[in-house]
Scaffold this active site. Structure first.
Site, short mmCIF file in Angstrom:
data_model
loop_
_atom_site.label_atom_id
_atom_site.label_comp_id
_atom_site.label_asym_id
_atom_site.label_seq_id
_atom_site.Cartn_x
_atom_site.Cartn_y
_atom_site.Cartn_z
N ASP A 1 0.85 -1.19 0.00
CA ASP A 1 0.00 0.00 0.00
C ASP A 1 0.88 1.24 0.00
OD1 ASP A 1 -2.34 1.43 -0.13
OD2 ASP A 1 -3.02 0.96 1.89
N GLY A 2 0.28 2.34 -0.41
CA GLY A 2 0.94 3.63 -0.38
C GLY A 2 -0.01 4.64 0.23
N GLU B 1 2.15 4.01 -4.12
CA GLU B 1 1.60 2.68 -4.44
C GLU B 1 2.62 1.87 -5.25
OE1 GLU B 1 -1.13 1.37 -3.31
OE2 GLU B 1 -2.45 3.03 -2.77
N ASP C 1 -4.25 -2.63 -3.26
CA ASP C 1 -5.57 -1.99 -3.37
C ASP C 1 -5.54 -0.91 -4.46
OD1 ASP C 1 -4.24 0.13 -2.17
OD2 ASP C 1 -5.44 0.12 -0.35
N HIS D 1 -9.56 -0.31 2.49
CA HIS D 1 -10.41 0.08 3.63
C HIS D 1 -11.69 -0.76 3.69
CE1 HIS D 1 -7.66 3.42 3.91
NE2 HIS D 1 -7.91 3.68 2.64
N ASP E 1 -1.72 -0.58 5.09
CA ASP E 1 -2.26 0.78 5.03
C ASP E 1 -1.79 1.57 6.25
OD1 ASP E 1 -4.25 2.87 3.99
OD2 ASP E 1 -4.98 2.51 6.02
#
Length: 152
Positions: free
Chosen positions: A14-15, A52, A74, A128, A138
């Protein structure tokens, strides 16, 4: 090396960016069997898409030998970029279908080089949405971005 001899590593990336552009962070969870490692990094002035990409790059570059890697992100930007857009960008001299330069070309090239060492499968999960491993990376990416903000 035969596929059966290659180690399988599950990766979740994730970023995060505090503002876009702004201070950013990335994170990756690498899982080999029961062994887990979370890695992360940050940049002072960046974008969410760059972070990301860096999550996937950081994970792949951390692997010391060729592996079968299952990356869950994601980011549709990262997944579609690797699965659909990258071959066309290369063929078009790193230009989009409307003849504009590809954004983040430096990171796409770096990711393509990192992927070339491995056998990679790409998976997407909605961010999320309660996916435990995505929530972990995240939070780690957000902490990395906040750490960058604190050190500025």
């Amino acid at each position: 090396m035969r596929v059966s001899e290659v180690q399988r590593v599950d990766v979740f990336t994730d970023g995060a960016c505090l503002g876009n552009p702004g201070p950013g962070g990335w994170a990756a969870l690498l899982r080999y069997g029961t062994v887990e490692k979370v890695i992360s990094g940050c940049e002072r002035e960046t974008t969410n898409n760059r972070m990301e990409l860096m999550g996937a790059i950081g994970a792949l570059e951390a692997l010391k030998r060729p592996c079968h890697v299952r990356i869950t992100t994601d980011s549709q930007y990262v997944k579609q970029g690797m699965q659909q857009w990258l071959p066309r960008w290369r063929a078009n001299g790193w230009r989009t279908s409307d003849n504009k330069p590809v954004k983040n070309q430096d990171l796409w090239q770096r990711l393509a080089a990192a992927v070339a060492r491995h056998e990679v499968e790409w998976f997407w999960t909605r961010g999320h949405s309660g996916h435990p491993d995505n929530e972990r990376v995240d939070a780690a990416a957000r902490r990395a971005a906040e750490k960058q903000t604190a050190s500025s």
